[in-house]
Motif scaffolding. Structure first.
Motif, PDB file in Angstrom:
ATOM      1  N   LYS A   9       0.809  -1.110  -0.008  1.00  6.76           N
ATOM      2  CA  LYS A   9       0.036   0.014  -0.066  1.00  6.76           C
ATOM      3  C   LYS A   9       0.709   1.161   0.008  1.00  6.76           C
ATOM      4  O   LYS A   9       1.706   1.420   0.775  1.00  6.76           O
TER       5      LYS A   9
ATOM      6  N   LYS B 287      -2.656   5.893  -2.011  1.00  2.00           N
ATOM      7  CA  LYS B 287      -4.038   5.454  -2.218  1.00  2.00           C
ATOM      8  C   LYS B 287      -3.967   4.225  -3.151  1.00  2.00           C
ATOM      9  O   LYS B 287      -5.057   3.658  -3.899  1.00  2.00           O
TER      10      LYS B 287
ATOM     11  N   TYR C 165      -4.719  -1.361  -7.720  1.00  2.30           N
ATOM     12  CA  TYR C 165      -6.235  -0.620  -7.428  1.00  2.30           C
ATOM     13  C   TYR C 165      -5.860   0.795  -6.954  1.00  2.30           C
ATOM     14  O   TYR C 165      -4.797   0.857  -6.137  1.00  2.30           O
ATOM     15  N   TYR C 166      -6.646   1.686  -7.295  1.00  2.40           N
ATOM     16  CA  TYR C 166      -6.623   2.998  -6.815  1.00  2.40           C
ATOM     17  C   TYR C 166      -7.937   3.119  -5.786  1.00  2.40           C
ATOM     18  O   TYR C 166      -9.441   2.519  -6.293  1.00  2.40           O
ATOM     19  N   LEU C 167      -7.660   3.268  -4.420  1.00  2.00           N
ATOM     20  CA  LEU C 167      -9.027   3.289  -3.416  1.00  2.00           C
ATOM     21  C   LEU C 167      -8.937   4.609  -3.107  1.00  2.00           C
ATOM     22  O   LEU C 167      -8.118   5.523  -2.775  1.00  2.00           O
ATOM     23  N   ASP C 168     -10.170   4.958  -2.714  1.00  3.92           N
ATOM     24  CA  ASP C 168     -10.615   6.277  -2.164  1.00  3.92           C
ATOM     25  C   ASP C 168     -12.083   6.517  -1.677  1.00  3.92           C
ATOM     26  O   ASP C 168     -12.741   5.371  -1.773  1.00  3.92           O
ATOM     27  N   ASN C 169     -12.102   7.439  -0.603  1.00  2.19           N
ATOM     28  CA  ASN C 169     -13.448   7.501  -0.212  1.00  2.19           C
ATOM     29  C   ASN C 169     -14.034   9.000  -0.743  1.00  2.19           C
ATOM     30  O   ASN C 169     -13.192   9.933  -0.370  1.00  2.19           O
TER      31      ASN C 169
ATOM     32  N   LYS D 195     -13.042   1.823  -5.803  1.00  5.59           N
ATOM     33  CA  LYS D 195     -11.985   1.027  -6.006  1.00  5.59           C
ATOM     34  C   LYS D 195     -11.819   0.822  -7.488  1.00  5.59           C
ATOM     35  O   LYS D 195     -12.713   0.256  -8.219  1.00  5.59           O
TER      36      LYS D 195
ATOM     37  N   LYS E  85     -17.246   4.468  -1.376  1.00  5.63           N
ATOM     38  CA  LYS E  85     -15.935   4.069  -1.404  1.00  5.63           C
ATOM     39  C   LYS E  85     -15.808   3.632  -2.699  1.00  5.63           C
ATOM     40  O   LYS E  85     -16.383   2.636  -3.322  1.00  5.63           O
TER      41      LYS E  85
END
Length: 408
Positions: free
Chosen positions: A264, A267, A298-302, A311, A309
């Motif tokens: 990780k 993000k 993956y790109y992860l964000d809120n 992905k 959320k």
């Protein structure tokens, strides 16, 4: 040729499966610090395999087999747990009635299994050893197994583990039938082989767990003194007549390494599962690739004040070349060898199955932890490959779906 698709090999062939299962459990706390589980169960399995049932094609063998079995069993398990040790004891008895037209086998068999496991777990202990043993009684023969494993936790970031086991196991009805000299083709010279397999398994590895990366790396080794490789007596490259008729005994040995990690950064999530086998091609009777890689980026964000959320990224899979094999659909076996009176036993094709690669684009969003929407564009490079011969991977394809929680 039909692009990425293959025609139906033979329309007058099908397999119909029927399964039933039921059990009754009794749970109790008879002894302090222990839980007892008494289970009575019933299982029924039926497979009907029909090929050229009405003799439509004179060149295709007629096969009409109704194979079924039903099992009645009882098992009892007791788990004892305190601050210093866990002790598990179990025993199981099964009685099975077989009706197997494919092997002309109509008989009843039973098996009794007694097993135990002892694990020492001192409070805040850095070292946790486990020992286990098993004894089985099947067809008037005893089978034994024992082993152990060890976990060493240096801290919350590093754990070392290892396990070693030795056990014997009986041959299945199918293995006994297709390796018995009375059922082999006249042109094939039968082998003398043991009535059971002696197996050893070893795995050692380490786990890491940091804020930015977690994963495992392990080495494995598996040996079977009496494994079986399927051999076809009559081979047809159309896959219509690929019937395994011989199981030949050999000494199997598999070893390799596996690396599984999640990295990780900001993000971004980068994950990979990599397997590599040390075995040479001449010893590879299960048609496994030298290595395989499955991963994702993956790109992860809120977003929207954490109400969404998201992905998104790519999934990819890469598999190395592997030995050519064909498939026996009724027995669910893959075979690399063919035999005849003139040529003896040899490879069906002395050429590898090419490497395969697939990459997908993935997008998923979860709304308020209740509803999830996903869209996947699969095989964007439209790479042509197959897992089962002649059953090609589909070309570029769009897949989407929605799931949500109704009650919580």
């Amino acid at each position: 040729e039909n692009g990425y698709y293959s025609d139906v090999l033979y329309p007058n062939r099908y397999q119909l499966s029927t399964n039933h299962y039921g059990d009754i459990k009794v749970l109790a706390n008879i002894i302090p610090n222990s839980k007892t589980d008494l289970t009575f169960y019933y299982q029924y399995d039926s497979q009907k395999f029909n090929q050229n049932k009405d003799s439509i094609d004179a060149n295709i063998p007629q096969i009409v087999n109704n194979n079924s079995y039903q099992t009645i069993g009882v098992s009892i398990r007791n788990d004892f747990v305190n601050d210093y040790l866990n002790f598990i004891f179990s025993t199981n008895y099964e009685a099975t009635d077989y009706s197997l037209e494919a092997m002309n086998f109509y008989n009843s068999e039973n098996i009794l299994v007694v097993a135990g496991q002892l694990q020492f777990t001192p409070i805040e202990s850095l070292i946790v050893p486990t020992a286990y043993a098993k004894c089985s009684r099947y067809l008037n023969t005893n089978y034994f197994g024992f082993g152990g494993d060890l976990n060493i936790s240096l801290n919350n970031q590093f754990t070392f583990y290892g396990g070693l086991s030795f056990y014997s196991k009986p041959h299945s009805i199918l293995e006994r039938y297709y390796s018995a000299s009375i059922n082999l083709p006249p042109s094939y010279s039968p082998q003398n082989h043991a009535t059971k397999s002696e197996v050893s398994a070893l795995e050692i590895g380490t786990k890491v767990n940091f804020k930015f990366i977690d994963g495992t790396i392990s080495y494995f080794n598996y040996k079977n003194s009496n494994a079986f490789k399927p051999i076809i007596n009559n081979y047809d490259d159309s896959l219509v007549i690929n019937e395994v008729s011989i199981l030949e005994s050999y000494s199997q040995s598999l070893s390799g390494v596996n690396i599984n990690f999640n990295l990780k950064v900001w993000k971004l999530l980068f994950s990979n599962n990599i397997s590599y086998y040390f075995n040479s091609e001449t010893d590879n009777f299960i048609a496994s690739p030298k290595y395989s890689i499955a991963g994702k980026l993956y790109y992860l964000d809120n977003l929207f004040e954490n109400n969404l959320k998201i992905k998104t990224g790519i999934n990819y899979r890469f598999t190395d070349t592997q030995p050519f094999f064909v498939y026996d659909f009724e027995k669910s076996m893959q075979a690399q060898f063919v035999t005849s009176a003139t040529t003896g036993t040899q490879l069906i094709k002395n050429e590898p199955v090419p490497t395969s690669f697939q990459i997908d684009i993935f997008l998923a969003g979860t709304i308020q932890d209740a509803a999830t929407i996903f869209v996947v564009l699969e095989n964007i490079a439209e790479i042509e490959y197959y897992i089962v011969p002649y059953f090609y991977k589909q070309p570029q394809m769009l897949r989407f779906g929605v799931s949500w929680i109704l009650f919580d």
